[in-house]
Scaffold this motif. Structure first.
Motif, PDB file in Angstrom:
ATOM      1  N   ARG A  36      39.270  75.314   1.139  1.00 13.56           N
ATOM      2  CA  ARG A  36      40.207  76.034   0.271  1.00 13.56           C
ATOM      3  C   ARG A  36      41.604  76.005   0.872  1.00 13.56           C
ATOM      4  O   ARG A  36      41.783  76.207   2.080  1.00 13.56           O
ATOM      5  N   VAL A  46      39.486  74.264  -9.253  1.00 10.48           N
ATOM      6  CA  VAL A  46      38.498  73.423  -8.578  1.00 10.48           C
ATOM      7  C   VAL A  46      38.886  71.945  -8.654  1.00 10.48           C
ATOM      8  O   VAL A  46      39.126  71.400  -9.735  1.00 10.48           O
ATOM      9  N   VAL A 104      31.454  74.396  -9.015  1.00  8.54           N
ATOM     10  CA  VAL A 104      31.059  75.740  -8.587  1.00  8.54           C
ATOM     11  C   VAL A 104      30.224  76.391  -9.685  1.00  8.54           C
ATOM     12  O   VAL A 104      30.292  76.003 -10.846  1.00  8.54           O
ATOM     13  N   LYS A 150      32.735  73.041   1.415  1.00  7.75           N
ATOM     14  CA  LYS A 150      33.896  73.393   0.594  1.00  7.75           C
ATOM     15  C   LYS A 150      35.094  73.615   1.502  1.00  7.75           C
ATOM     16  O   LYS A 150      34.955  73.926   2.687  1.00  7.75           O
ATOM     17  N   HIS A 203      37.254  68.360  -7.801  1.00  8.37           N
ATOM     18  CA  HIS A 203      35.875  67.905  -7.597  1.00  8.37           C
ATOM     19  C   HIS A 203      35.686  66.464  -8.044  1.00  8.37           C
ATOM     20  O   HIS A 203      36.577  65.837  -8.628  1.00  8.37           O
ATOM     21  N   TRP A 215      33.863  82.518  -4.892  1.00 10.28           N
ATOM     22  CA  TRP A 215      34.008  81.388  -3.978  1.00 10.28           C
ATOM     23  C   TRP A 215      33.202  81.596  -2.704  1.00 10.28           C
ATOM     24  O   TRP A 215      32.534  80.683  -2.217  1.00 10.28           O
ATOM     25  N   ARG A 263      40.023  73.038 -13.685  1.00 12.62           N
ATOM     26  CA  ARG A 263      39.466  72.090 -12.723  1.00 12.62           C
ATOM     27  C   ARG A 263      40.080  70.721 -12.934  1.00 12.62           C
ATOM     28  O   ARG A 263      40.708  70.452 -13.977  1.00 12.62           O
TER      29      ARG A 263
END
Length: 251
Positions: free
Chosen positions: A154, A197, A165, A152, A199, A171, A213
């Motif tokens: 950030r 998020v 997640v 991951k 993804h 997190w 997300r």
């Protein structure tokens, strides 16, 4: 908690996030060219290009994708580990204990072929022989790149992962298994997480922006396009041939 429109990147930073590549080198190179053009047209103080994992398998040029990424500035061009990348790492580490059949049934044979592993060796299914051939064929810098992929990343309020997640888990406490594999529990969760998020993992027909997300896996390696989004401030846009293209939240 991070909702779209409220989540923000650090001031002066622009992110370009690229979906699951799956061995589609030409499409990846095309996005890199488009990113370069966008940066020339719209200079910014700082920027990163981040892949959401699944760099390999299915498509024809897994080796070429990894070789290209290995050769780029590793402070600007980043990737997280996807479940397909993890298949390769597990097999390199422990060929007998790795989920080899699962990997082969999900496009792993295309990756081995791209690395130059003889198809006849693969067809026999002798894991030790395949492992030996792969170790001989895989350049040391490429292996180090794959083995060093983080689970991951950030940036401000934005979290970059492969699959998603675990809802309700912070997190800092997310597990690699969830980050690589999670689907329904994450995809059906409508409430915000402690990061917004970004993804891939679950292919969609077009980029899917939600309030909590964004899914940017649009089916590369399965006949679909490879997608890229631009994140700046609190805004997300698709990267089109001539620059940013506005996105709408999917209901």
């Amino acid at each position: 908690m991070a909702r779209y429109g409220e989540a923000r990147l650090p001031e002066g930073l622009r992110l370009y996030a690229i979906g699951d590549v799956h061995g589609e080198l030409a499409q990846l190179e095309g996005h890199h060219e488009a990113i370069e053009a966008d940066l020339e047209a719209r200079p910014v103080e700082d920027w990163r290009v981040v892949n959401v994992g699944d760099l390999i398998d299915r498509g024809p040029e897994s080796a070429g994708v990894l070789e290209r990424l290995t050769g780029l500035d590793n402070e600007r061009f980043l990737s997280v580990c996807g479940n397909h990348d993890a298949y390769l790492r597990l097999f390199l580490d422990d060929p007998e204990g790795a989920p080899f059949r699962q990997w082969m049934s999900n496009g792993g044979g295309a990756a081995l072929a791209s690395f130059g592993v003889d198809r006849a060796i693969v067809s026999k299914g002798d894991r030790r022989a395949i492992h030996s051939a792969l170790e001989s064929a895989l350049p040391a810098p490429v292996r180090a790149y794959v083995e060093g992929l983080p689970d991951k990343l950030r940036f401000g309020d934005f979290g970059i992962v492969h699959a998603g997640v675990r809802p309700g888990v912070s997190w800092s406490r997310q597990t690699a298994d969830d980050l690589h594999w999670i689907r329904q529990e994450f995809l059906t969760h409508g409430e915000p997480h402690d990061v917004f998020v970004v993804h891939g993992h679950t292919p969609v027909g077009r980029i899917e922006l939600k309030s909590n997300r964004i899914n940017i896996d649009t089916g590369a390696g399965k006949g679909g396009a490879l997608s890229c989004v631009i994140i700046e401030g609190s805004e997300i846009a698709a990267l089109g041939p001539t620059g940013p293209v506005a996105l709408q939240i999917a209901r």
